[in-house]
Write a protein that holds these residues in place. Structure first.
Motif, PDB file in Angstrom:
ATOM      1  N   LEU A 159      -4.085 -65.878 -22.860  1.00  0.00           N
ATOM      2  CA  LEU A 159      -5.355 -65.779 -23.555  1.00  0.00           C
ATOM      3  C   LEU A 159      -6.353 -64.625 -22.649  1.00  0.00           C
ATOM      4  O   LEU A 159      -6.803 -64.002 -23.239  1.00  0.00           O
ATOM      5  N   GLU A 160      -6.457 -65.019 -21.340  1.00  0.00           N
ATOM      6  CA  GLU A 160      -7.545 -64.798 -20.209  1.00  0.00           C
ATOM      7  C   GLU A 160      -7.240 -63.251 -20.125  1.00  0.00           C
ATOM      8  O   GLU A 160      -7.910 -62.651 -19.787  1.00  0.00           O
ATOM      9  N   SER A 161      -5.831 -62.653 -20.430  1.00  0.00           N
ATOM     10  CA  SER A 161      -5.582 -61.432 -20.392  1.00  0.00           C
ATOM     11  C   SER A 161      -5.605 -60.521 -21.295  1.00  0.00           C
ATOM     12  O   SER A 161      -5.469 -59.282 -21.633  1.00  0.00           O
ATOM     13  N   LEU A 162      -5.860 -60.877 -22.477  1.00  0.00           N
ATOM     14  CA  LEU A 162      -6.273 -60.282 -24.027  1.00  0.00           C
ATOM     15  C   LEU A 162      -8.205 -59.734 -24.006  1.00  0.00           C
ATOM     16  O   LEU A 162      -8.614 -60.567 -23.122  1.00  0.00           O
ATOM     17  N   ASP A 163      -8.343 -59.059 -23.987  1.00  0.00           N
ATOM     18  CA  ASP A 163      -9.610 -57.974 -24.545  1.00  0.00           C
ATOM     19  C   ASP A 163     -10.315 -59.235 -25.658  1.00  0.00           C
ATOM     20  O   ASP A 163      -9.832 -58.542 -26.614  1.00  0.00           O
ATOM     21  N   PRO A 164     -11.072 -58.910 -24.534  1.00  0.00           N
ATOM     22  CA  PRO A 164     -11.970 -59.776 -25.749  1.00  0.00           C
ATOM     23  C   PRO A 164     -12.607 -59.541 -26.591  1.00  0.00           C
ATOM     24  O   PRO A 164     -13.232 -59.745 -28.114  1.00  0.00           O
ATOM     25  N   LEU A 165     -12.646 -58.378 -26.931  1.00  0.00           N
ATOM     26  CA  LEU A 165     -13.191 -57.593 -27.785  1.00  0.00           C
ATOM     27  C   LEU A 165     -12.303 -57.486 -28.782  1.00  0.00           C
ATOM     28  O   LEU A 165     -12.895 -56.828 -30.360  1.00  0.00           O
ATOM     29  N   LEU A 166     -11.698 -56.758 -28.365  1.00  0.00           N
ATOM     30  CA  LEU A 166     -10.063 -56.261 -29.882  1.00  0.00           C
ATOM     31  C   LEU A 166      -9.605 -58.001 -30.378  1.00  0.00           C
ATOM     32  O   LEU A 166      -9.581 -57.756 -31.449  1.00  0.00           O
ATOM     33  N   LEU A 167     -10.110 -59.845 -29.606  1.00  0.00           N
ATOM     34  CA  LEU A 167     -10.250 -60.095 -30.443  1.00  0.00           C
ATOM     35  C   LEU A 167     -11.313 -60.960 -31.185  1.00  0.00           C
ATOM     36  O   LEU A 167     -11.249 -60.962 -32.553  1.00  0.00           O
ATOM     37  N   ALA A 168     -11.929 -59.938 -31.221  1.00  0.00           N
ATOM     38  CA  ALA A 168     -13.934 -60.327 -31.843  1.00  0.00           C
ATOM     39  C   ALA A 168     -13.623 -59.821 -33.262  1.00  0.00           C
ATOM     40  O   ALA A 168     -13.707 -60.264 -33.904  1.00  0.00           O
ATOM     41  N   ARG A 169     -13.396 -58.469 -32.500  1.00  0.00           N
ATOM     42  CA  ARG A 169     -12.713 -57.244 -33.641  1.00  0.00           C
ATOM     43  C   ARG A 169     -11.677 -58.442 -34.762  1.00  0.00           C
ATOM     44  O   ARG A 169     -11.983 -58.248 -35.694  1.00  0.00           O
ATOM     45  N   ILE A 170     -10.378 -58.808 -33.879  1.00  0.00           N
ATOM     46  CA  ILE A 170      -9.639 -59.646 -35.048  1.00  0.00           C
ATOM     47  C   ILE A 170     -10.215 -60.485 -35.818  1.00  0.00           C
ATOM     48  O   ILE A 170      -9.931 -60.433 -37.376  1.00  0.00           O
ATOM     49  N   GLN A 171     -10.613 -61.156 -34.974  1.00  0.00           N
ATOM     50  CA  GLN A 171     -11.922 -62.535 -35.920  1.00  0.00           C
ATOM     51  C   GLN A 171     -12.634 -61.782 -37.131  1.00  0.00           C
ATOM     52  O   GLN A 171     -12.482 -62.724 -37.925  1.00  0.00           O
ATOM     53  N   PHE A 172     -13.370 -61.388 -36.673  1.00  0.00           N
ATOM     54  CA  PHE A 172     -14.581 -61.422 -38.096  1.00  0.00           C
ATOM     55  C   PHE A 172     -13.434 -59.953 -38.951  1.00  0.00           C
ATOM     56  O   PHE A 172     -13.619 -60.024 -39.804  1.00  0.00           O
ATOM     57  N   ALA A 173     -12.434 -59.513 -38.639  1.00  0.00           N
ATOM     58  CA  ALA A 173     -11.538 -58.551 -39.635  1.00  0.00           C
ATOM     59  C   ALA A 173     -10.916 -59.586 -40.584  1.00  0.00           C
ATOM     60  O   ALA A 173     -10.464 -59.452 -41.251  1.00  0.00           O
ATOM     61  N   ALA A 174     -10.493 -60.579 -39.796  1.00  0.00           N
ATOM     62  CA  ALA A 174     -10.029 -61.746 -41.161  1.00  0.00           C
ATOM     63  C   ALA A 174     -11.041 -62.419 -42.167  1.00  0.00           C
ATOM     64  O   ALA A 174     -10.453 -62.613 -42.765  1.00  0.00           O
ATOM     65  N   ASN A 175     -11.556 -62.716 -41.184  1.00  0.00           N
ATOM     66  CA  ASN A 175     -13.416 -63.685 -41.766  1.00  0.00           C
ATOM     67  C   ASN A 175     -13.487 -62.553 -42.740  1.00  0.00           C
ATOM     68  O   ASN A 175     -13.559 -63.746 -43.997  1.00  0.00           O
ATOM     69  N   VAL A 176     -14.054 -61.107 -42.351  1.00  0.00           N
ATOM     70  CA  VAL A 176     -13.861 -60.421 -43.827  1.00  0.00           C
ATOM     71  C   VAL A 176     -12.845 -60.038 -44.676  1.00  0.00           C
ATOM     72  O   VAL A 176     -12.818 -60.251 -46.132  1.00  0.00           O
ATOM     73  N   SER A 177     -11.275 -59.974 -44.372  1.00  0.00           N
ATOM     74  CA  SER A 177     -10.320 -60.166 -44.941  1.00  0.00           C
ATOM     75  C   SER A 177     -10.174 -61.136 -45.829  1.00  0.00           C
ATOM     76  O   SER A 177     -10.146 -60.790 -47.596  1.00  0.00           O
ATOM     77  N   PHE A 178      -9.704 -62.090 -45.455  1.00  0.00           N
ATOM     78  CA  PHE A 178     -10.016 -63.361 -46.496  1.00  0.00           C
ATOM     79  C   PHE A 178     -11.242 -63.622 -47.237  1.00  0.00           C
ATOM     80  O   PHE A 178     -11.449 -63.838 -48.751  1.00  0.00           O
ATOM     81  N   HIS A 179     -12.699 -63.031 -47.206  1.00  0.00           N
ATOM     82  CA  HIS A 179     -13.818 -63.681 -48.266  1.00  0.00           C
ATOM     83  C   HIS A 179     -13.309 -62.499 -49.000  1.00  0.00           C
ATOM     84  O   HIS A 179     -13.490 -62.640 -50.348  1.00  0.00           O
ATOM     85  N   ILE A 180     -13.740 -61.458 -48.821  1.00  0.00           N
ATOM     86  CA  ILE A 180     -13.488 -59.831 -49.970  1.00  0.00           C
ATOM     87  C   ILE A 180     -12.729 -59.920 -50.686  1.00  0.00           C
ATOM     88  O   ILE A 180     -13.375 -59.787 -51.887  1.00  0.00           O
ATOM     89  N   LEU A 181     -11.848 -61.041 -50.628  1.00  0.00           N
ATOM     90  CA  LEU A 181     -10.592 -60.817 -52.020  1.00  0.00           C
ATOM     91  C   LEU A 181     -11.301 -61.673 -52.915  1.00  0.00           C
ATOM     92  O   LEU A 181     -10.860 -61.547 -54.447  1.00  0.00           O
TER      93      LEU A 181
END
Length: 457
Positions: free
Chosen positions: A2-24
């Motif tokens: 996980l240390e090698s992953l981009d934290p900005l990309l992970l944060a974007r994916i996390q927010f996208a996951a939350n929004v995607s589930f919520h908007i349904l």
């Protein structure tokens, strides 16, 4: 790892996951509240118990969707402080009040009158219960209004000025009615009604195939089918107008949607292909000559800006390109199934087995179209969080990648379970409703909780 992953990309994916589930879930409750009000109005006008039978089933779906929408919405607010502190620091003077308006004018209405709507059948009169249904429907719509005001402002910011890098409001009218708000709000409302239309038609068809052929089931099915058949052409026209607005204010998004690499005239419409940013070409492209220029400029020789005009300032092409085509493809499927269903029900009065199966298959097509459209809109705004004001990277926190990755995994696992449970429960409720004894004696107390009104003249 996980240390090698981009934290900005992970944060974007996390927010996208939350929004995607919520908007349904708001996508269902926004329109379903008004459909329930329609059922109450038809019952009051005609005295026909089938409308309250339909109300009795679909108000349960509303309650389940509302509960999951509220719970999933809470987690998003936490992320503003944990993953995106720069957002509120830079534009909190505008975003904060808009979010507060959403709570004050909408959530209080929904929370206050939802109890009467769900449990007040035998405790209040018909007029009070109908009023509660109206206020809940109005509250869900106002909630969507304020959220979409903020989202639209992030795409087409107006009515503000920057003081030492911080946005301050100068004209709230311009902020609320920013250039893209009317189109985005209307497009989302119609998307909600189409989602409910096909969910209602699909679940009713599921009950019909299982032998549950009461008048309330058929009434709900007809409502869903005809609502879908009438609204999908309107949505297509409105979507085109929204696209013209996007071309004016966010031409780089349109260039990514259409995979237009170079600025040119007479641009073809790419129906299918594989965009490649490395070579700046679209492989295996199936094109219709000049059609993109005709649709977007109303001139077959009209000029469209290519991605070359926005070097380093345009969104990733492939996700936007494909998300848009998934949305359009589902819209075409809705158009065809809706027209077929309306024709069959108008001609025969009830569905054929093949139509019923098609409607069941389309039950959650609205969710797919909404998510695809949402991804087109939000990924298409990158690299900006607020267009021309704040980039996504500037708003991100310094939370390390392992912490974001672990919480992301937890969110995804939980949302997968909840989504599977929601779909299972909805179909379980449909089966349970169909297993009840179909007699007036059995249905009467639940369907007619108060004095049956006389039909109006």
């Amino acid at each position: 790892m996980l240390e090698s992953l981009d934290p900005l990309l992970l944060a974007r994916i996390q927010f996208a996951a939350n929004v995607s589930f919520h908007i349904l879930f708001p996508t269902i409750t926004i329109a379903l509240g008004w459909v329930l009000l329609f059922f109450k109005w038809r019952f009051t006008k005609t005295g026909d118990a089938k409308w309250m039978d339909a109300y009795g089933f679909w108000v349960k779906v509303f309650a389940l969707s509302f509960a999951l929408g509220v719970v999933s919405g809470i987690t998003m607010s936490f992320q503003f402080g944990t993953n995106w502190p720069g957002f509120m620091e830079r534009v909190g003077n505008i975003a904060g009040p808009l979010l507060a308006y959403e709570v004050l004018t909408a959530f209080f209405l929904e929370a206050t009158f939802l109890g009467i709507m769900l449990f007040g059948f035998k405790r209040v009169g018909n007029r009070i219960h109908t009023l509660a249904t109206f206020l809940v429907a109005f509250g869900t719509t106002m909630s969507a209004f304020w959220i979409l005001v903020l989202n639209s402002w992030m795409h087409t910011p107006a009515g503000f000025e920057l003081r030492e890098g911080v946005a301050h409001a100068t004209d709230w009218w311009a902020i609320v009615f920013n250039p893209s708000m009317p189109w985005r709000f209307s497009h989302m409302l119609l998307a909600s009604f189409l989602t409910v239309a096909f969910l209602m038609a699909g679940l009713s068809a599921y009950r019909w195939l299982r032998g549950d052929r009461g008048a309330g089931v058929l009434a709900a099915m007809r409502t869903g089918v005809f609502m879908g058949a009438l609204l999908i052409p309107v949505q297509i026209v409105l979507g085109d107008l929204h696209g013209l607005n996007t071309l004016k204010h966010q031409p780089q998004k349109i260039a990514a949607i259409e995979a237009i690499w170079e600025t040119e005239r007479g641009v073809p419409l790419v129906l299918f292909g594989f965009p490649d940013e490395a070579t700046r070409t679209t492989h295996l492209a199936i094109e219709v000559p000049r059609l993109a220029s005709l649709i977007l400029t109303h001139d077959p020789d009209g000029e469209l800006k290519g991605l070359n005009e926005f070097e380093g300032r345009h969104p990733p092409v492939a996700p936007v390109f494909w998300a848009f085509r998934i949305m359009v493809g589902l819209g075409v499927a809705m158009l065809l199934v809706g027209a077929w269903g309306a024709w069959v029900l108008k001609r025969r009065g009830e569905p054929t087995p093949w139509l019923s199966r098609a409607l069941v298959a389309m039950s959650f097509s609205g969710w797919g179209a909404v998510l695809a459209g949402w991804y087109t809109t939000e990924i298409g705004r990158q690299p900006w969080l607020v267009q021309g004001v704040l980039t996504t990277a500037e708003a991100a926190s310094a939370v390390p990648a392992p912490m974001i990755g672990l919480t992301l995994f937890g969110y995804l696992a939980l949302y997968a379970v909840l989504l599977a449970a929601y779909v299972s429960v909805v179909f379980y409720m449909a089966r349970k409703a169909g297993s009840r004894k179909e007699t007036p004696e059995a249905e009467g107390p639940a369907v007619l909780p108060y004095a049956q009104p006389q039909p109006s003249a």
